[in-house]
Write a protein that holds these residues in place. Structure first.
Motif, short mmCIF file in Angstrom:
data_model
loop_
_atom_site.label_atom_id
_atom_site.label_comp_id
_atom_site.label_asym_id
_atom_site.label_seq_id
_atom_site.Cartn_x
_atom_site.Cartn_y
_atom_site.Cartn_z
N SER A 34 0.83 -1.21 0.00
CA SER A 34 0.00 0.00 0.00
C SER A 34 0.86 1.26 0.00
N ALA A 35 2.01 1.18 0.68
CA ALA A 35 2.89 2.36 0.77
C ALA A 35 3.87 2.44 -0.39
N ALA A 36 3.97 1.37 -1.18
CA ALA A 36 4.96 1.32 -2.25
C ALA A 36 4.63 2.28 -3.39
N ARG A 37 5.67 2.81 -4.02
CA ARG A 37 5.51 3.70 -5.17
C ARG A 37 5.78 3.01 -6.49
N GLY A 38 6.37 1.84 -6.45
CA GLY A 38 6.75 1.15 -7.68
C GLY A 38 5.61 0.41 -8.33
N GLU A 39 5.72 0.21 -9.65
CA GLU A 39 4.75 -0.60 -10.37
C GLU A 39 5.06 -2.08 -10.23
N TRP A 40 6.29 -2.39 -9.85
CA TRP A 40 6.69 -3.76 -9.57
C TRP A 40 7.05 -3.88 -8.09
N ILE A 41 6.58 -4.97 -7.48
CA ILE A 41 6.84 -5.24 -6.07
C ILE A 41 7.73 -6.46 -5.96
N ALA A 42 8.78 -6.35 -5.17
CA ALA A 42 9.61 -7.51 -4.82
C ALA A 42 9.43 -7.76 -3.32
N ALA A 56 -1.49 -7.77 -7.27
CA ALA A 56 -1.93 -7.79 -5.88
C ALA A 56 -3.22 -7.01 -5.71
N GLU A 57 -3.34 -5.87 -6.40
CA GLU A 57 -4.53 -5.04 -6.27
C GLU A 57 -5.76 -5.74 -6.82
N ASP A 58 -5.60 -6.52 -7.90
CA ASP A 58 -6.74 -7.23 -8.49
C ASP A 58 -7.33 -8.26 -7.53
N PHE A 59 -6.49 -8.85 -6.68
CA PHE A 59 -6.96 -9.90 -5.77
C PHE A 59 -6.87 -9.47 -4.31
N TRP A 60 -6.86 -8.17 -4.09
CA TRP A 60 -6.62 -7.63 -2.75
C TRP A 60 -7.58 -8.22 -1.71
N GLY A 61 -8.85 -8.34 -2.06
CA GLY A 61 -9.83 -8.85 -1.12
C GLY A 61 -9.65 -10.31 -0.76
N LEU A 62 -8.93 -11.06 -1.61
CA LEU A 62 -8.68 -12.47 -1.34
C LEU A 62 -7.42 -12.70 -0.52
N LEU A 63 -6.50 -11.76 -0.56
CA LEU A 63 -5.19 -11.96 0.07
C LEU A 63 -5.32 -11.90 1.59
N PRO A 64 -4.90 -12.95 2.29
CA PRO A 64 -5.08 -13.03 3.74
C PRO A 64 -4.00 -12.28 4.51
N ASP A 65 -4.22 -12.15 5.80
CA ASP A 65 -3.26 -11.46 6.66
C ASP A 65 -2.17 -12.38 7.18
N GLY A 66 -2.36 -13.69 7.06
CA GLY A 66 -1.40 -14.63 7.61
C GLY A 66 -0.35 -15.09 6.61
N PHE A 67 0.28 -16.23 6.92
CA PHE A 67 1.35 -16.76 6.08
C PHE A 67 0.84 -17.25 4.72
#
Length: 298
Positions: free
Chosen positions: A76-84, A158-169
């Motif tokens: 959420s805080a990232a500025r890049g179009e690619w996330i590593a 990640a944004e497309d599936f944001w609602g599916l992504l869980p908070d855990g491992f």
């Protein structure tokens, strides 16, 4: 701009070294980058170590909220179009980031696959093997590493599936299954995997259960027929066996047999309706057009 997100939870023994290596590797690429470390409520010296670094954007959770939540905060805080993403426990070879970034052309995600699993505990290896077999049955794709913590992906994935992504491992498992189910292009590159520095915070039993539930949930979301039709057939098979028993023993069909038949038909139709909804959604979103060709595994 490449945004490197490093979740940190009680990693005082390895986080400084990992962050130093990230800067060395990313600096050598010549690409614009930023490093975001998310302290997920650490109770050791991790927060103190991060506070001394001016070369890292540090975000702190007041309490432990989970590996996935830390990643989502960083994204959420990232500025890049690619996330590593990269773990702070020194298990993953930071130098592999260069290969992953070089291999991303034409792909939505590049995963560092741990083919050598000697440094993964036996219970985790067994659990991961079971999950890979289940995923292969659902999406018909061989996944060499389902939940690797070293990968690069488009931010929009990640944004497309944001609602599916869980908070855990299960974050990495879910984004992998979601991407494959939605026909996104995913590539795997072999990497080394080292013995971790410090103590693991993974609970094998709880996290394995959560992994399975998330795989089923994701499969029903993207490929409902793969889940509901087999369940329907199992119920119908039980109804046939129960019916034969009723005829032989009672000379009539009992109520349970009728209920099983009705359930099997209802589950089958529910799966069909869910599949129609998914297909219509994919049609309007254009999902599936870019990733119909399966990428090679290297």
């Amino acid at each position: 701009m490449i945004s490197v997100v490093v979740p940190v939870y009680n990693e005082e023994d390895g986080v400084d070294t990992v962050l130093d290596q990230v800067h060395a590797v990313m600096g050598a690429t010549g690409k614009a980058y930023e490093v975001i470390a998310v302290d997920d409520g650490s109770t050791d010296r991790s927060a103190e170590i991060l506070a001394k670094r001016s070369d890292v954007t540090v975000i702190a959770h007041p309490a432990n909220e989970g590996y996935g939540r830390a990643l989502k905060t960083g994204i959420s805080a990232a500025r890049g179009e690619w996330i590593a993403i990269l773990d702070a426990d020194a298990t993953y070879p930071v130098g592999a980031l260069t290969s992953l970034l070089d291999a991303r052309a034409g792909y939505d995600m590049v995963v560092g696959a741990r083919f050598d699993r000697r440094n993964i505990s036996l219970p985790r290896r067994i659990g991961q093997s079971v999950m890979r077999l289940l995923v292969r049955a659902l999406v018909h794709v061989h996944v060499p590493d389902l939940n690797s913590g070293l990968r690069v992906f488009r931010r929009e994935l990640a944004e497309d599936f944001w609602g599916l992504l869980p908070d855990g491992f299960s974050f990495t498992t879910t984004i992998t299954v979601a991407a494959l189910s939605a026909r996104r292009r995913v590539r795997y590159l072999a990497i080394d995997y080292h013995k971790r520095v410090g103590k693991s915070s993974i609970n094998p039993i709880t996290d394995f259960h959560n992994f399975l539930m998330l795989i089923v949930m994701t499969a029903t979301y993207f490929r409902p027929l793969k889940f509901y039709v087999p369940v329907s057939y199992v119920l119908f098979g039980l109804a046939v066996l129960r019916g034969l028993r009723d005829i032989i023993v009672l000379d009539r069909l009992a109520g349970l047999t009728v209920i099983l038949v009705m359930l099997s038909v209802q589950v089958w139709f529910f799966g069909l309706l869910a599949d129609i909804v998914v297909k219509r959604t994919e049609h309007f979103r254009g999902v599936g057009t870019a990733g119909d060709r399966r990428p090679p595994i290297e």
